[in-house]
Design a protein around this motif. Structure first.
Motif, PDB file in Angstrom:
ATOM      1  N   LYS A   1     -53.696 -68.356 -48.931  1.00 37.13           N
ATOM      2  CA  LYS A   1     -54.875 -68.642 -48.114  1.00 37.13           C
ATOM      3  C   LYS A   1     -56.152 -68.346 -48.893  1.00 37.13           C
ATOM      4  N   GLN A   2     -56.142 -67.281 -49.649  1.00 38.24           N
ATOM      5  CA  GLN A   2     -57.312 -66.908 -50.445  1.00 38.24           C
ATOM      6  C   GLN A   2     -57.612 -68.009 -51.476  1.00 38.24           C
ATOM      7  N   ALA A   3     -56.588 -68.544 -52.123  1.00 41.46           N
ATOM      8  CA  ALA A   3     -56.777 -69.613 -53.110  1.00 41.46           C
ATOM      9  C   ALA A   3     -57.294 -70.886 -52.438  1.00 41.46           C
ATOM     10  N   TRP A   4     -56.684 -71.254 -51.303  1.00 45.40           N
ATOM     11  CA  TRP A   4     -57.091 -72.462 -50.572  1.00 45.40           C
ATOM     12  C   TRP A   4     -58.550 -72.342 -50.107  1.00 45.40           C
ATOM     13  N   ASP A   5     -58.900 -71.172 -49.550  1.00 47.04           N
ATOM     14  CA  ASP A   5     -60.263 -70.958 -49.052  1.00 47.04           C
ATOM     15  C   ASP A   5     -61.282 -70.943 -50.185  1.00 47.04           C
ATOM     16  N   LYS A   6     -60.896 -70.429 -51.342  1.00 49.33           N
ATOM     17  CA  LYS A   6     -61.815 -70.408 -52.492  1.00 49.33           C
ATOM     18  C   LYS A   6     -62.131 -71.833 -52.935  1.00 49.33           C
ATOM     19  N   LEU A   7     -61.111 -72.673 -53.000  1.00 50.25           N
ATOM     20  CA  LEU A   7     -61.336 -74.076 -53.360  1.00 50.25           C
ATOM     21  C   LEU A   7     -62.219 -74.756 -52.312  1.00 50.25           C
ATOM     22  N   LYS A   8     -61.930 -74.482 -51.063  1.00 54.17           N
ATOM     23  CA  LYS A   8     -62.696 -75.089 -49.966  1.00 54.17           C
ATOM     24  C   LYS A   8     -64.162 -74.679 -50.040  1.00 54.17           C
ATOM     25  N   GLU A   9     -64.404 -73.399 -50.225  1.00 57.11           N
ATOM     26  CA  GLU A   9     -65.773 -72.892 -50.280  1.00 57.11           C
ATOM     27  C   GLU A   9     -66.531 -73.476 -51.465  1.00 57.11           C
ATOM     28  N   GLU A  10     -65.874 -73.548 -52.603  1.00 53.57           N
ATOM     29  CA  GLU A  10     -66.554 -74.005 -53.809  1.00 53.57           C
ATOM     30  C   GLU A  10     -66.810 -75.509 -53.818  1.00 53.57           C
ATOM     31  N   PHE A  11     -65.869 -76.290 -53.321  1.00 48.19           N
ATOM     32  CA  PHE A  11     -65.995 -77.739 -53.454  1.00 48.19           C
ATOM     33  C   PHE A  11     -66.407 -78.451 -52.170  1.00 48.19           C
TER      34      PHE A  11
ATOM     35  N   GLY B   1     -68.234 -76.562 -49.776  1.00 46.86           N
ATOM     36  CA  GLY B   1     -69.463 -75.878 -49.441  1.00 46.86           C
ATOM     37  C   GLY B   1     -69.338 -75.140 -48.123  1.00 46.86           C
ATOM     38  N   THR B   2     -70.433 -74.573 -47.726  1.00 42.47           N
ATOM     39  CA  THR B   2     -70.458 -73.816 -46.477  1.00 42.47           C
ATOM     40  C   THR B   2     -70.502 -74.779 -45.295  1.00 42.47           C
ATOM     41  N   GLU B   3     -70.372 -74.248 -44.119  1.00 46.51           N
ATOM     42  CA  GLU B   3     -70.445 -75.075 -42.910  1.00 46.51           C
ATOM     43  C   GLU B   3     -71.814 -75.745 -42.810  1.00 46.51           C
ATOM     44  N   ARG B   4     -72.836 -75.040 -43.235  1.00 47.66           N
ATOM     45  CA  ARG B   4     -74.194 -75.613 -43.212  1.00 47.66           C
ATOM     46  C   ARG B   4     -74.298 -76.801 -44.165  1.00 47.66           C
ATOM     47  N   THR B   5     -73.723 -76.688 -45.343  1.00 49.42           N
ATOM     48  CA  THR B   5     -73.718 -77.777 -46.312  1.00 49.42           C
ATOM     49  C   THR B   5     -72.972 -78.974 -45.746  1.00 49.42           C
ATOM     50  N   LYS B   6     -71.839 -78.701 -45.134  1.00 47.54           N
ATOM     51  CA  LYS B   6     -71.031 -79.763 -44.541  1.00 47.54           C
ATOM     52  C   LYS B   6     -71.812 -80.493 -43.447  1.00 47.54           C
ATOM     53  N   GLN B   7     -72.506 -79.739 -42.593  1.00 47.66           N
ATOM     54  CA  GLN B   7     -73.301 -80.352 -41.535  1.00 47.66           C
ATOM     55  C   GLN B   7     -74.434 -81.206 -42.108  1.00 47.66           C
ATOM     56  N   GLN B   8     -75.021 -80.747 -43.205  1.00 45.61           N
ATOM     57  CA  GLN B   8     -76.090 -81.523 -43.845  1.00 45.61           C
ATOM     58  C   GLN B   8     -75.520 -82.816 -44.435  1.00 45.61           C
TER      59      GLN B   8
ATOM     60  N   ASN C   1     -65.338 -93.507 -43.725  1.00 43.01           N
ATOM     61  CA  ASN C   1     -64.274 -92.666 -44.281  1.00 43.01           C
ATOM     62  C   ASN C   1     -64.817 -91.362 -44.843  1.00 43.01           C
ATOM     63  N   SER C   2     -66.004 -91.392 -45.419  1.00 41.73           N
ATOM     64  CA  SER C   2     -66.626 -90.145 -45.909  1.00 41.73           C
ATOM     65  C   SER C   2     -66.910 -89.213 -44.738  1.00 41.73           C
ATOM     66  N   ILE C   3     -67.358 -89.774 -43.627  1.00 44.87           N
ATOM     67  CA  ILE C   3     -67.609 -88.975 -42.423  1.00 44.87           C
ATOM     68  C   ILE C   3     -66.296 -88.375 -41.919  1.00 44.87           C
ATOM     69  N   ARG C   4     -65.251 -89.186 -41.898  1.00 42.60           N
ATOM     70  CA  ARG C   4     -63.941 -88.690 -41.446  1.00 42.60           C
ATOM     71  C   ARG C   4     -63.416 -87.584 -42.339  1.00 42.60           C
ATOM     72  N   LEU C   5     -63.607 -87.729 -43.657  1.00 40.86           N
ATOM     73  CA  LEU C   5     -63.123 -86.709 -44.581  1.00 40.86           C
ATOM     74  C   LEU C   5     -63.812 -85.363 -44.359  1.00 40.86           C
ATOM     75  N   LEU C   6     -65.019 -85.416 -43.835  1.00 38.51           N
ATOM     76  CA  LEU C   6     -65.725 -84.170 -43.525  1.00 38.51           C
ATOM     77  C   LEU C   6     -65.348 -83.613 -42.169  1.00 38.51           C
ATOM     78  N   GLY C   7     -64.420 -84.309 -41.492  1.00 33.20           N
ATOM     79  CA  GLY C   7     -63.863 -83.785 -40.252  1.00 33.20           C
ATOM     80  C   GLY C   7     -64.614 -84.178 -39.006  1.00 33.20           C
ATOM     81  N   ASP C   8     -65.364 -85.267 -39.044  1.00 31.91           N
ATOM     82  CA  ASP C   8     -66.102 -85.699 -37.862  1.00 31.91           C
ATOM     83  C   ASP C   8     -65.663 -87.074 -37.432  1.00 31.91           C
TER      84      ASP C   8
END
Length: 151
Positions: free
Chosen positions: A93-103, A105-112, A144-151
């Motif tokens: 989980k730590q490895a997966w979350d590190k990749l997620k955070e780095e590539f 970004g934060t929730e704020r970045t994702k919303q932007q 598709n880019s919007i979908r990939l961001l989970g919306d």
């Protein structure tokens, strides 16, 4: 895995580009081996009780092995440059979350990013020299880019 004759290809390799696409492919890859559920779980399997049955011993070993298999899949599905960023991670989980955070970004970045993509979608107009297929492809790329961001 059931013996259906299905043999998935090697895991998709992430080199630092196309993170959102890699995540979708990697999730499917891990699901094919029944390993996805251990990615988001940071809980170690409970220790065996006294006098366990053979079935309990096997189940416990399988649970521990799944964590190592999933970690191996993730480590082998990233380039060496990316691997150096997660090699010190103790848990999957730590490895997966590190990749997620780095590539991702934060929730704020994702919303932007989502706001920017929605704006792009709303501003899409067909160009004079463009055929319908090309315009449709541009629309689907944004969707598709919007979908990939989970919306």
């Amino acid at each position: 895995m059931a013996s259906s004759g299905f043999s998935p290809a090697a895991p998709p390799v992430f080199n630092g580009e196309g993170y959102h696409i890699w995540v979708v492919k990697m999730k499917t890859y891990l699901q094919a081996f029944d390993l996805w559920e251990v990615v988001n779980s940071d809980v170690e399997p409970e220790p065996l009780r006294a006098n366990p049955t053979v079935a309990q011993i096997r189940q416990h070993a399988d649970e521990r092995t799944k964590r190592h298999k999933a970690m191996s899949c993730i480590q082998n599905s990233v380039s060496d440059v990316i691997f150096t960023r997660i090699m010190a991670c103790e848990s999957l989980k730590q490895a997966w979350d590190k990749l997620k955070e780095e590539f991702q970004g934060t929730e704020r970045t994702k919303q932007q990013q989502l706001l920017n993509l929605r704006r792009d979608f709303e501003n899409l107009k067909m160009k004079v020299e463009e055929i319908v297929k090309q315009y449709s492809d541009r629309i689907m790329a944004v969707v598709n880019s919007i979908r990939l961001l989970g919306d």
